[in-house]
Design a protein around this motif. Structure first.
Motif, mmCIF file in Angstrom:
data_model
loop_
_atom_site.group_PDB
_atom_site.id
_atom_site.type_symbol
_atom_site.label_atom_id
_atom_site.label_comp_id
_atom_site.label_asym_id
_atom_site.label_seq_id
_atom_site.Cartn_x
_atom_site.Cartn_y
_atom_site.Cartn_z
ATOM 1 N N CYS A 195 5.633 6.339 6.817
ATOM 2 C CA CYS A 195 4.443 5.869 6.081
ATOM 3 C C CYS A 195 4.010 4.493 6.578
ATOM 4 C CB CYS A 195 4.732 5.794 4.581
ATOM 5 S SG CYS A 195 4.878 7.378 3.764
ATOM 6 N N ALA A 222 -6.350 0.439 14.035
ATOM 7 C CA ALA A 222 -7.618 1.134 14.277
ATOM 8 C C ALA A 222 -8.754 0.411 13.562
ATOM 9 C CB ALA A 222 -7.530 2.584 13.815
ATOM 10 N N HIS A 223 -8.500 -0.028 12.331
ATOM 11 C CA HIS A 223 -9.522 -0.743 11.567
ATOM 12 C C HIS A 223 -9.885 -2.069 12.255
ATOM 13 C CE1 HIS A 223 -11.766 -2.336 8.191
ATOM 14 N NE2 HIS A 223 -11.002 -3.409 8.226
ATOM 15 N N GLU A 251 0.822 -1.208 0.000
ATOM 16 C CA GLU A 251 0.000 0.000 0.000
ATOM 17 C C GLU A 251 0.857 1.258 0.000
ATOM 18 O OE1 GLU A 251 -2.978 -0.006 3.098
ATOM 19 O OE2 GLU A 251 -3.530 -2.068 2.622
ATOM 20 N N THR A 263 -12.033 -1.436 15.215
ATOM 21 C CA THR A 263 -13.401 -1.114 14.809
ATOM 22 C C THR A 263 -14.151 -2.385 14.416
ATOM 23 O OG1 THR A 263 -12.693 1.055 14.030
ATOM 24 C CG2 THR A 263 -14.786 0.238 13.184
ATOM 25 N N HIS A 314 2.331 4.791 9.966
ATOM 26 C CA HIS A 314 0.954 5.298 9.870
ATOM 27 C C HIS A 314 0.001 4.233 9.318
ATOM 28 C CE1 HIS A 314 1.620 9.410 11.131
ATOM 29 N NE2 HIS A 314 2.748 9.398 10.429
ATOM 30 N N LYS A 315 0.456 3.456 8.335
ATOM 31 C CA LYS A 315 -0.393 2.388 7.787
ATOM 32 C C LYS A 315 -0.685 1.327 8.858
ATOM 33 C CE LYS A 315 -1.232 3.299 3.478
ATOM 34 N NZ LYS A 315 -2.603 3.543 3.050
ATOM 35 N N LEU A 366 -0.763 1.847 12.119
ATOM 36 C CA LEU A 366 -1.727 2.438 13.048
ATOM 37 C C LEU A 366 -3.136 2.399 12.466
ATOM 38 C CD1 LEU A 366 0.241 5.514 14.457
ATOM 39 C CD2 LEU A 366 -0.204 3.324 15.579
ATOM 40 N N ASP A 367 -3.256 2.702 11.169
ATOM 41 C CA ASP A 367 -4.560 2.632 10.499
ATOM 42 C C ASP A 367 -5.118 1.211 10.555
ATOM 43 O OD1 ASP A 367 -4.356 5.311 9.850
ATOM 44 O OD2 ASP A 367 -3.845 4.957 7.736
ATOM 45 N N LEU A 368 -4.247 0.236 10.326
ATOM 46 C CA LEU A 368 -4.673 -1.161 10.356
ATOM 47 C C LEU A 368 -5.155 -1.552 11.752
ATOM 48 C CD1 LEU A 368 -4.917 -3.870 8.831
ATOM 49 C CD2 LEU A 368 -2.570 -4.352 9.534
#
Length: 192
Positions: free
Chosen positions: A80, A90-91, A55, A94, A83-84, A86-88
């Motif tokens: 980068c 968080a996802h 990604e 959720t 951050h990816k 951390l996004d993962l």
């Protein structure tokens, strides 16, 4: 041997902004393994680590014309990846939250006739979408989810590689997630 491997990161990023594919390839070759190892240490999952790195490189190519390097390239790429990841996380948090919510909802309304009718309708829709998968993908998927065979067992049964089995199951889940929408897909993950 390409002259690109002797270029500095700064020179490569300048060429990248100009759309130079060889510069992009050199950046990829220079940092792919290091970024994968970094992501794998954090995620402890090879597939997720590969996806995160992929990604990042896809984003770099897609935004190459606006790419401005304020620091060094290695630092930028590691940021980068961070951050990816951390996004993962968080996802995943959720999804876990909504899966728990959906499970609670289903547990609370077990005796509700209306719920049972909707559940049957949803199951029928899910079965139709599974039946619409390409034949080989459907066969692999059904052996995995309905017969609960391991990837190794499926590979042996069908005479294909474990990687092919993994890929077919992953692609089937992607297709079903798109076709069924989030709530139906979560229902599917819980019951199938």
């Amino acid at each position: 041997m390409s002259a690109y491997n002797s270029f500095s990161d700064q020179k490569l990023t300048t060429l990248l902004r100009e759309g130079d594919k060889a510069a992009y390839t050199e950046i990829f070759n220079r940092y792919n393994s290091l970024l994968f190892l970094h992501a794998f240490k954090k995620l402890q999952n090879r597939e997720e680590a590969k996806d995160v790195v992929q990604e990042v490189f896809v984003k770099i190519w897609a935004t190459r014309e606006e790419f401005v390097l304020a620091t060094n390239l290695a630092g930028y790429l590691y940021t980068c990846i961070h951050h990816k990841i951390l996004d993962l996380f968080a996802h995943q948090k959720t999804v876990t939250k909504y899966t728990g919510f959906l499970q609670h909802f289903l547990d609370e309304s077990k005796g509700n006739t209306d719920h049972l009718i909707r559940e049957k309708q949803l199951s029928l829709i899910i079965e139709q979408e599974i039946a619409a998968l390409p034949p080989k993908m459907r066969e692999v998927f059904e052996l995995s989810r309905k017969k609960q065979l391991s990837h190794k067992e499926i590979a042996g049964h069908l005479g294909i590689s474990e990687e092919t089995v993994k890929s077919q199951v992953k692609n089937a889940l992607k297709i079903l997630r798109i076709k069924l929408g989030m709530i139906s897909f979560l229902f599917f993950l819980i019951y199938f």
